[in-house]
Design an enzyme around this catalytic site. Structure first.
Site, PDB file in Angstrom:
ATOM      1  N   ARG A 175      14.228  -5.899  10.590  1.00 18.57           N
ATOM      2  CA  ARG A 175      13.406  -5.233  11.595  1.00 18.57           C
ATOM      3  C   ARG A 175      12.864  -6.270  12.555  1.00 18.57           C
ATOM      4  O   ARG A 175      12.533  -7.382  12.153  1.00 18.57           O
ATOM      5  CB  ARG A 175      12.206  -4.556  10.897  1.00 18.57           C
TER       6      ARG A 175
ATOM      7  N   LYS B 296       0.835  -1.214   0.000  1.00 17.54           N
ATOM      8  CA  LYS B 296       0.000   0.000   0.000  1.00 17.54           C
ATOM      9  C   LYS B 296       0.869   1.263   0.000  1.00 17.54           C
ATOM     10  O   LYS B 296       0.572   2.228  -0.684  1.00 17.54           O
ATOM     11  CB  LYS B 296      -0.945   0.000   1.220  1.00 17.54           C
TER      12      LYS B 296
END
Ligand code: AMP
Length: 472
Positions: free
Chosen positions: A168, A22
């Site tokens: 991450r 997105k």
């Protein structure tokens, strides 16, 4: 490269699981629609958390636990943001909202999207995209151990330093599965909700890293096939007109044009009645145009310029989005109408009609340039003030080739970032009437019930044609 036309349909909901792309999609869409307002509820919450606002403090308690922030808070926040002027002017991309069916329903009370874009790549790709993501410790360039490897293994393409795979903390397969589960549970009802509203579009291609510019452009093209439906205002009978508006709204056109020249008695066009028309028809999804078409331009009304100006002035003050002003109008009428329109934040559509023929392309360009010159030189109306006032040039096709003239005009004028509406009337003009929107026309006209011009086809036929030709 930016997309032509200033205000295409552009109310977009982006929907998809984490890792669907997105964010990437938003970055690309912004290249085409630089002014569109990106509203990400996640970003708004994070900003409030870092500023320690009361909203941030409240939201943090939920976000930290991986829960959704309660609907009441989130809905109020989105409602507030959607009401701002930039959204009204440039449209929005909603990202991260709605996330519950209650949020979707509440959103319908505020705005109707033109497109609910479902980005739903296969789970394996999502997992690869997120779990495989790592970046260069020195310059930050992003790589993916499955999908985007450096040219030389272990060496950053950008800065040449040695790459160490460091990910991450929340990009693990397990954490992702939990996030995906939450998404799956809530998404079905939301997707069905928008499917029923006919605004669901799927990004069919499971793009691996990101959509190409051409692919995004193709999606945006679907957003600009705007349709205007005219309503003949024949009397000031409020219940009759209310019924007409309701019927037209069912077909959900992007613009409604009130043809005021059909009125039985001119004295019925009072400012109160005009205001009522706006009141009955205005909502976030439909723009209103008032038109008083004179006999000479194919309309029904034979009136003096003075009386015409009086009605046009009342029509502007009533607060539509657009007022039609014929290019053939007197200097006084144009000057007064433009000045009043600007004062009332109404845009002027400068219109031109030829009911007999289609001019050559050069003649059509001259119509525009001479009018522009008249505005700026003779009437001293600054080009900047009328920048987003559309030109409307409607011709009559006597042959198939005539259709190519308005289409070329739409392409060229819209590339200059000027709003243009142009096609040919008549049976022979249907080709340009249907396809002009694909080539930059601001909108096209379709009828619902009574036709107001030769060659007009119904909005349903127009939509079918767009669906088949352009996969809208
Ligand atoms: P995001 O960056 O979109 O993943 O959002 C981060 C977090 O903000 C989510 O995990 C939720 O806790 C919260 N959040 C974002 N959007 C919404 C929403 N529409 N409804 C409820 N909570 C939300």
């Amino acid at each position: 490269m930016t997309i032509s036309g200033f205000t295409p349909k552009k109310r977009i909901i982006l929907f998809g699981p984490p890792g669907a792309g997105k964010g990437t999609f938003t970055r690309v869409i912004k290249k085409f629609l630089p002014d569109i307002v990106h509203i990400s509820t996640g970003d708004i919450f994070r900003e409030n958390i870092s500023k320690k606002t009361p909203l941030g403090v409240n939201a943090k308690s939920y976000i930290d636990k991986g829960q959704l922030v309660p609907d009441a808070i989130t809905i109020a926040l989105v409602e507030d943001r959607l009401k701002k002027e930039d959204v009204e002017q440039f449209g929005y991309i909603l990202d991260g909202f709605p996330r519950t069916i209650e949020q979707a329903r509440a959103l319908s009370e505020i705005t109707l999207p033109d497109m609910f874009l479902l980005m739903d790549p296969p789970t394996e790709i999502l997992i690869q995209r997120i779990v495989g993501r790592y970046s260069c410790q020195r310059c930050g360039k992003i790589y993916n151990k499955y999908l985007l490897k450096p040219e030389t293994e272990g060496v950053c393409d950008k800065c040449g330093s040695v790459l160490e795979i460091k990910q991450r903390a929340d990009d693990t397969e397990e954490a992702l599965k939990t996030r995906l589960d939450g998404y799956q549970k809530k998404s079905k009802a939301i997707i069905e909700y928008y499917e029923k509203q006919n605004v669901l579009k799927r990004v069919k291609k499971a793009f691996v890293l990101e959509l190409t510019n051409d692919e995004v452009k193709e999606l945006i093209d679907l957003l600009i096939l705007n349709i205007c439906v005219p309503i003949q205002v024949k009397s000031n009978d409020a219940s009759e007109i209310e019924m007409l508006i309701k019927n037209v709204k069912k077909a959900d056109p992007d613009y409604i044009e009130f043809r005021l020249d059909y009125i039985d008695d001119i004295s019925n066009l009072t400012s109160g009645f005009l205001k009522k028309l706006v009141e009955l028809s205005k909502d976030a999804g439909t723009k209103i145009i008032f038109t008083l078409r004179s006999l000479a331009e194919g309309g029904q009304m034979d009136i003096s310029e003075q009386n015409k100006l009086k009605i046009i002035a009342d029509a502007i003050v009533a607060g539509p989005d657009y007022i039609d002003v014929e290019m053939s109008s007197s200097d006084t009428l144009i000057r007064e109408a433009v000045s009043l329109a600007i004062q009332n934040s109404v845009k002027v559509i400068f219109s031109y009609h030829d009911f007999n023929k289609t001019p050559s392309y050069d003649e059509a360009r001259t119509i525009i340039s001479e009018f522009e010159e008249r505005l700026t030189q003779k009437l001293s109306i600054g080009a900047i003030t009328t920048r987003d006032f559309p030109y409307k040039l409607i011709f009559t096709a006597q042959s198939f080739e005539d259709n190519l003239i308005p289409i070329r005009l739409c392409q060229v004028i819209s590339e200059m970032r000027k709003n243009i509406i142009s096609f040919c009337m008549g049976e022979l003009g249907i080709f340009s009437r249907v396809s002009c929107v694909k080539y930059g026309s601001f909108f096209t006209f379709s009828s619902l019930g009574d036709k107001t011009a030769p060659g007009q086809i119904s909005i349903y036929n127009m939509r079918d044609a767009h669906r088949i030709l352009y996969k809208a």
